[in-house]
Design a protein around this motif. Structure first.
Motif, PDB file in Angstrom:
ATOM      1  N   ARG A 188      -4.035   3.871  -1.509  1.00  0.00           N
ATOM      2  CA  ARG A 188      -4.159   2.821  -2.510  1.00  0.00           C
ATOM      3  C   ARG A 188      -3.491   1.540  -2.039  1.00  0.00           C
ATOM      4  N   GLN A 189      -4.182   0.437  -2.254  1.00  0.00           N
ATOM      5  CA  GLN A 189      -3.591  -0.883  -2.081  1.00  0.00           C
ATOM      6  C   GLN A 189      -3.237  -1.416  -3.467  1.00  0.00           C
ATOM      7  N   TYR A 190      -2.231  -2.294  -3.504  1.00  0.00           N
ATOM      8  CA  TYR A 190      -1.761  -2.858  -4.760  1.00  0.00           C
ATOM      9  C   TYR A 190      -2.063  -4.351  -4.750  1.00  0.00           C
ATOM     10  N   HIS A 234       0.834  -1.208   0.000  1.00  0.00           N
ATOM     11  CA  HIS A 234       0.000   0.000   0.000  1.00  0.00           C
ATOM     12  C   HIS A 234       0.863   1.250   0.000  1.00  0.00           C
ATOM     13  N   ASP A 235       0.260   2.382  -0.378  1.00  0.00           N
ATOM     14  CA  ASP A 235       0.954   3.662  -0.320  1.00  0.00           C
ATOM     15  C   ASP A 235       0.468   4.446   0.889  1.00  0.00           C
ATOM     16  N   GLU A 262      -8.359   1.968  -4.542  1.00  0.00           N
ATOM     17  CA  GLU A 262      -8.444   3.007  -3.517  1.00  0.00           C
ATOM     18  C   GLU A 262      -9.240   2.485  -2.331  1.00  0.00           C
ATOM     19  N   THR A 287      -4.194  -1.009  -8.792  1.00  0.00           N
ATOM     20  CA  THR A 287      -4.425  -0.244  -7.572  1.00  0.00           C
ATOM     21  C   THR A 287      -5.908  -0.230  -7.239  1.00  0.00           C
ATOM     22  N   LEU A 322       5.766   3.050  -0.918  1.00  0.00           N
ATOM     23  CA  LEU A 322       5.045   1.784  -1.032  1.00  0.00           C
ATOM     24  C   LEU A 322       5.697   0.727  -0.164  1.00  0.00           C
TER      25      LEU A 322
END
Length: 198
Positions: free
Chosen positions: A164-166, A83-84, A178, A176, A139
């Motif tokens: 955002r999760q990846y 995630h960011d 949100e 991504t 990240l």
């Protein structure tokens, strides 16, 4: 350092952020987090706390503040997705146990994103992982690989509401998604020890 002093330091740093370089901000947050996470009283609080599930996220300051101080409990084997941090500056340390952090860089951007692992770090009490807006320091994922609970303290100089999760997609790339940042409890700091800490 008790939780009130930690929150005051973050608040003061937030109010002065326009006059500070990113490294000066990280240095201030790191110093405060080191004092907080190496305090025996704070560690005792984390050891005695009864989390509500395998992953419990507590906001220690007021939800109205423009920054966040978050205490996270991780069950054995529990981890986060990649995630960011919504471009905030921040720092993370452990209050109990250790967690592994893996940071990622973005190789390509488009509908699908290619990520590359850039570093691994063990977060322990007094050891700080910075969060900076650059890709290789923004990240990450975290995981508690130990057979016992761990607790980490996260400071975000700008409050995160959405991030955002990846998620992996076929072919090795990521997409991504949100996500809203949620908390299991708010203003828990009032229940933590205050006053002089050892």
């Amino acid at each position: 350092m008790d939780v009130t002093a930690l929150i005051e330091t973050v608040s003061r740093t937030k109010s002065q952020a326009g006059e500070l370089t990113p490294q000066q901000i990280i240095d201030r947050l790191s110093h405060a987090l080191t004092e907080f996470t190496t305090s025996a009283r704070n560690q005792d609080f984390a050891a005695a706390y009864q989390p509500s599930g395998n992953y419990t996220r507590l906001l220690l300051n007021s939800p109205d503040d423009p920054y966040q101080v978050v205490l996270v409990f991780w069950a054995p084997g529990m981890g986060s997705p990649i995630h960011d941090h919504a471009d905030t500056i921040g720092a993370v340390s452990a209050l109990a146990g250790e967690t592994k952090e893996i940071k990622y860089g973005v190789r390509t951007v488009g509908e699908a994103v290619e990520l590359t692992e850039v570093s691994k770090f063990t977060i322990a009490p007094g050891r700080i992982a910075p969060i900076l807006p650059e890709n290789d320091q923004q990240l990450h994922l975290m995981v508690n690989e130990a057979p016992h609970w761990a607790a980490t303290v996260h400071v975000y100089l700008t409050a995160i509401h959405r991030y955002r999760q990846y998620e992996a997609v076929p072919g090795g790339a990521f997409r991504t998604a949100e996500t809203s940042l949620w908390f299991d409890e708010y203003a828990v700091g009032r229940t933590m020890p205050t006053g002089a800490s050892s």
